[in-house]
Design a protein around this motif. Structure first.
Motif, short mmCIF file in Angstrom:
data_model
loop_
_atom_site.label_atom_id
_atom_site.label_comp_id
_atom_site.label_asym_id
_atom_site.label_seq_id
_atom_site.Cartn_x
_atom_site.Cartn_y
_atom_site.Cartn_z
N SER A 59 -36.08 -15.06 28.07
CA SER A 59 -36.23 -13.61 27.98
C SER A 59 -36.16 -12.96 29.35
O SER A 59 -35.93 -11.75 29.45
CB SER A 59 -37.56 -13.27 27.29
N ARG A 60 -36.34 -13.75 30.40
CA ARG A 60 -36.23 -13.24 31.76
C ARG A 60 -34.81 -13.38 32.31
O ARG A 60 -34.57 -13.02 33.47
CB ARG A 60 -37.19 -14.02 32.68
N TYR A 61 -33.91 -13.90 31.52
CA TYR A 61 -32.56 -14.17 32.01
C TYR A 61 -31.78 -12.89 32.25
O TYR A 61 -31.81 -11.95 31.45
CB TYR A 61 -31.80 -15.05 31.01
N VAL A 62 -31.09 -12.84 33.39
CA VAL A 62 -30.15 -11.78 33.73
C VAL A 62 -28.89 -12.46 34.22
O VAL A 62 -28.96 -13.49 34.92
CB VAL A 62 -30.71 -10.83 34.81
N CYS A 115 -24.53 -7.14 30.32
CA CYS A 115 -23.75 -8.04 29.46
C CYS A 115 -24.48 -8.40 28.17
O CYS A 115 -24.15 -9.39 27.52
CB CYS A 115 -23.41 -9.33 30.22
N GLY A 116 -25.46 -7.63 27.78
CA GLY A 116 -26.20 -7.90 26.56
C GLY A 116 -27.09 -9.11 26.64
O GLY A 116 -27.29 -9.82 25.64
N GLU A 117 -27.65 -9.38 27.81
CA GLU A 117 -28.50 -10.56 27.97
C GLU A 117 -29.75 -10.49 27.11
O GLU A 117 -30.25 -11.52 26.64
CB GLU A 117 -28.91 -10.74 29.43
N SER A 118 -30.28 -9.31 26.91
CA SER A 118 -31.53 -9.19 26.16
C SER A 118 -31.35 -9.54 24.69
O SER A 118 -32.30 -10.00 24.05
CB SER A 118 -32.09 -7.76 26.30
N ARG A 119 -30.15 -9.35 24.15
CA ARG A 119 -29.92 -9.64 22.73
C ARG A 119 -29.66 -11.12 22.48
O ARG A 119 -30.14 -11.68 21.50
CB ARG A 119 -28.75 -8.80 22.21
N CYS A 120 -28.89 -11.75 23.35
CA CYS A 120 -28.55 -13.16 23.15
C CYS A 120 -28.46 -13.85 24.50
O CYS A 120 -27.36 -14.09 25.02
CB CYS A 120 -27.25 -13.28 22.37
N LEU A 144 -25.82 -17.07 28.91
CA LEU A 144 -25.95 -18.11 29.92
C LEU A 144 -24.86 -19.17 29.75
O LEU A 144 -24.29 -19.64 30.75
CB LEU A 144 -27.33 -18.74 29.84
N CYS A 145 -24.53 -19.53 28.52
CA CYS A 145 -23.44 -20.48 28.29
C CYS A 145 -22.11 -19.91 28.80
O CYS A 145 -21.32 -20.62 29.44
CB CYS A 145 -23.33 -20.81 26.80
N THR A 146 -21.89 -18.64 28.53
CA THR A 146 -20.66 -18.00 29.02
C THR A 146 -20.61 -17.99 30.54
O THR A 146 -19.55 -18.23 31.15
CB THR A 146 -20.56 -16.57 28.47
N GLU A 147 -21.73 -17.74 31.15
CA GLU A 147 -21.77 -17.69 32.62
C GLU A 147 -21.46 -19.05 33.23
O GLU A 147 -20.65 -19.15 34.17
CB GLU A 147 -23.14 -17.21 33.09
N VAL A 148 -22.10 -20.11 32.73
CA VAL A 148 -21.92 -21.42 33.36
C VAL A 148 -20.54 -22.00 33.11
O VAL A 148 -20.07 -22.84 33.91
CB VAL A 148 -23.01 -22.40 32.88
#
Length: 260
Positions: A59-62, A74-79, A84-88
Motif C-alpha cells: 500500500s506504500r508502493y509508488v 500510474c494507478g499504484e493505489s488501485r493495483c 510493480l510487476c510492470t516496473e520490474v
C-alpha cells in the motif's frame, strides 16, 4: 520544480555517512546463492526486494519509489502488485536504482568510491558499445560491426553482473536491518555523560602540580572547616565578621540586684 527537488536529493545523498554492510566487490562472498539467483532471475529479485524494502506493505508502493516524473500517476493505489510487476519487467534498471535510492535515503547510506567506479565503468561501457554500433551501421564495415557486437556483449555481461551484485548488496543490507546478523541497531540519543564534557572525569596533571581552587591563594593551606561554629576573625581586618552583636546591650544586662 520536480527536477530541482531530485537534484537537491542527490546533493543531500552525498553527505550521508553510513556505508553498506558489504561493498559490490564482496557481495559474491557475502551471499553467493542469492547472487546467482539475481543473475538468472533479475526481475523477480527486483520485485521481491522492493516489496521487502517497503516492509511487505505494498500500500506504500509508488512507481520507481517516487524518483521519476511518472511516480504516483500510474494507478499504484488501485493495483500495486501489477504496477510493480510492470516496473520490474519494463523498467528493470530504474527498479534497481529506485530500490537502491530508497534504502540509501532511509538509512543515510553513502556509495563508496569503489562502488562508484564500478557503476561508472558499467555506464561508460554501455555508452561506448552504443557508439560503436552506430558507427558500424553508418560505415558499413564488417570488422567494425563484429567489434561493436563483441563490445555490446561485453557491456551486457558487465551490466548483468553489476546489477546482480547491487541487488545482493540490497538484500544483505535488509538482512542487517531485519536483525539477521544480530539485534538490529537502533539510533538513540547518547547518554548525557557522552554529550557533555563537563561530566567527564578530569585527567590527572602531567608534569605540573594541581592548580588551586578559584579564590584560594597558591601555596596556602585550605581554610579550616568550622562544622557549624562561627568563622574565625579575619586575618587583615577588624572587627571580625558578625561583630558587634545584633542587639546591644545583651538581653538580661545589667544583672538583677545591681545598684545601677
Amino acid at each position: 520544480m520536480a527536477s530541482q527537488d531530485h537534484l537537491n536529493k542527490m546533493q543531500l545523498r552525498q553527505s550521508y555517512r553510513n556505508v553498506w554492510h558489504t561493498d559490490l566487490m564482496s557481495t559474491i562472498q557475502a551471499d553467493f546463492p542469492y547472487c546467482c539467483f539475481a543473475i538468472w532471475c533479475a526481475p523477480c529479485v527486483s520485485y521481491l526486494l522492493r516489496k521487502r524494502a517497503l516492509y511487505n506493505d505494498l500500500s506504500r508502493y509508488v512507481c520507481c519509489a517516487g524518483y521519476m516524473p511518472c511516480s504516483g500517476r500510474c494507478g499504484e493505489s488501485r493495483c500495486p502488485e501489477f504496477c510493480l510487476c510492470t516496473e520490474v519487467f519494463l523498467c528493470f534498471p530504474n527498479s534497481v536504482a529506485s530500490t537502491r535510492f530508497l534504502l540509501q535515503d532511509e538509512f543515510n547510506i553513502q556509495t563508496t568510491q569503489c562502488d562508484n567506479c564500478i557503476i561508472g565503468f558499467m555506464f561508460c561501457l554501455q555508452q561506448l558499445a552504443c557508439i560503436f554500433s552506430i558507427v558500424a551501421c553508418i560505415v558499413g564495415s564488417e570488422e567494425l560491426s563484429e567489434a561493436s557486437q563483441i563490445l555490446s556483449c561485453l557491456a551486457d555481461f558487465v551490466y548483468c553482473s553489476v546489477c546482480a551484485c547491487m541487488q545482493t548488496q540490497h538484500k544483505v543490507e535488509m538482512d542487517k536491518r531485519d536483525g539477521k546478523f544480530g539485534p538490529p541497531s537502533v539510533m538513540a540519543v547518547p547518554p548525557i555523560q557522552q554529550m557533555s564534557r563537563i561530566d567527564q572525569p578530569v585527567p590527572p596533571p602531567v608534569g605540573y602540580p594541581p592548580q588551586p581552587a578559584y579564590g584560594q591563594p597558591y601555596g596556602y593551606p585550605p581554610p579550616p572547616q568550622t562544622y557549624g561554629y562561627p568563622p574565625p576573625p579575619q586575618a587583615h581586618g577588624y572587627p571580625p565578621p558578625g561583630y558587634p552583636p545584633a542587639s546591644y546591650p545583651p538581653p538580661g544586662y545589667p544583672p538583677s540586684g545591681d545598684p545601677r
